[in-house]
Structures are given as structure tokens and as C-alpha cells.
Enzyme design. Sequence first.
Site: not given
Ligand code: NAD
Length: 255
Positions: A138, A151
Site C-alpha cells: 500500500s 496498517y
Molecule cells: N482499497 C484500497 O484503497 C487499498 C489501498 C492500498 C492497499 N490495499 C490492499 O489491497 C488488498 C485488497 O484490498 P480491498 O480494498 O480489495 O479489500 P476488500 O475488503 O474489498 O477485500 C479483501 C478480501 O480479503 C479477504 N480476506 C480478509 N482477511 C482474510 C484472511 N485472513 N484470509 C483470507 N482472505 C481474507 C476478504 O474476505 C475479502 O474478500 C489488501 O491487502 C489491502 O490492504 C487496498
Amino acid sequence: MPAANFARLDQRVAIVTGGASGIGRAIVDALADAGAKLAIVDLREVPSSELPADSISLIADVSDVTSVENAYDAALDHFGRLDIVVNNAGVLDKTAVTKITPEDFHRVLSINVGGVVWGTQAAATRLGAGGCVINMASIAARVALPMDSLYAASKAAVVAFTENAAIELADSGIRINAVCPGFIDTPMNQEAADGGEEDIAKTATPLRRLGQPTEVAALVRFLASDDAAFITGAAYDVDGGTSRGISLGAIEAMT
Ligand SMILES: NC(=O)c1ccc[n+]([C@@H]2O[C@H](COP(=O)([O-])OP(=O)(O)OC[C@H]3O[C@@H](n4cnc5c(N)ncnc54)[C@H](O)[C@@H]3O)[C@@H](O)[C@H]2O)c1
């Protein structure tokens, strides 16, 4: 540029953790569109009606090493090979430094860092030469934001782990890179958006909008392909410029 100009992923098999939602789901669709077969690994099952062709849904908790190994073995048994692993599953945390509990610490680190460590370890022993791993970090690893310390620490660990693992896995012909998204329009960010933070996120982004999951997925698809065959140990931002600073337009909007 038409997608046909990119190296395709036909015959390749990919694991995407956290592939049931948000960025992970977009990565699943992008890799499937490029010809890959997918194993979606998530806490939640993806209904068969929502699975791309030649794909399976596996339930696992990425923070649990045994759960991860079982899921990878199930994918290997089903497809007979593994080529690409995207360690994407993660959780957001918005706890003030003075309020972080041992439970918060364990939850965020065990999922965000543990998920990447166990996923990379399982990949290293199951991918052959030419395989690749992509870890979801991130921009929190690069820029300080309020209420983001735990985080950010987890995502900085993802970048450092990836950079170091790349040196080791290079001897096996396995590439490993990290991706650092900025503010992306996903369910993870919905809660923050409901709290009025979406406008702040747009202002903090020089391109003045949230990114789309498909825009992160496009970078992952590139890194997974032979077009990126000479790239390992890198961490790429896909953040509309957020990690580089604040634009004049944003300053004017704030004053
Ligand atoms: N959305 C953003 O702005 C953003 C920005 C930077 C980084 N990220 C990173 O991108 C990745 C995806 O984020 P997103 O926004 O799509 O989130 P999201 O919440 O939409 O999806 C996350 C998915 O991970 C699954 N998950 C969570 N914990 C888990 C576990 N212990 N085992 C297996 N699956 C698990 C959830 O069930 C979900 O389907 C994450 O690592 C997040 O930190 C997101």
C-alpha cells in the site's frame, strides 16, 4: 493499447488470495481475461455462478500457515501446476496509536504480514522456475496518514519482505514484486467513505479521483506476465500520484 498487445497467460495457473472482493476480484478477472486458470483463496466461498471459466474457489485463512498450505496443495492437485501467486488478502486498520490493543496488533500483522509470508513460502516450494509472486502492499508503506500507523507498519513489512525474498528466490528463477495502491474504490474503503473520508482521499490524490480496482489489476497482470520477465524485487505505486505529494489544485481546494 489493445489487450492483445500484452503477453498472455494461457496455460498458466494463478492463486489469488482475497479474490472474493475488491482489488482481488479485479485481479481474478484480469488474469482470467489474459487466459490464466484461477484458484481464488478467501475466507468466503465464491459462488460457482461468479467464477471465471476453469477456476475454483478455496476457503482458507491466510494468517494460518496450515490453512494456506492446504489451499495451495488443493490448487496444485486440481490444476497439476502453479505459476502465479498474488498475495492480496488484507485488512484495513484505523486505530490511533494510543488505542492499539494486542488483539489489533495480532490481527493486522497476522493477516497482512503473515498472509504474505506464508503465501510466499508456500509459493516458493510449489512454483517452478519462471514462476512469480506479487504481494499487495500500500502507499501506506510510503506516506504517513492519520490513524494509519499499524496498517502502515504491516504494509512497510510487506515491501521489505518482498525486496529481501526476491534475492533468495532469484536462485530458483522465481520473481517476486510488490504493488502499492493508493486510495482505491473498494468495499474496504466504503466505511471510510461513509465517514466523509472519500473527499479527503480525492483531494490527497493529485489525479483527483479514487483509483479503480481494475487499474491495480492491470499492473498485477503486467507483473505476472513474461513482459515483466526482468523485474524482481520491485515495489510499484499505483496511486494517482498520492505518494509524490500534493497538487496545486488540491491546495486551492483546501484554501
Ligand atoms: N482499497 C484500497 O484503497 C487499498 C489501498 C492500498 C492497499 N490495499 C490492499 O489491497 C488488498 C485488497 O484490498 P480491498 O480494498 O480489495 O479489500 P476488500 O475488503 O474489498 O477485500 C479483501 C478480501 O480479503 C479477504 N480476506 C480478509 N482477511 C482474510 C484472511 N485472513 N484470509 C483470507 N482472505 C481474507 C476478504 O474476505 C475479502 O474478500 C489488501 O491487502 C489491502 O490492504 C487496498
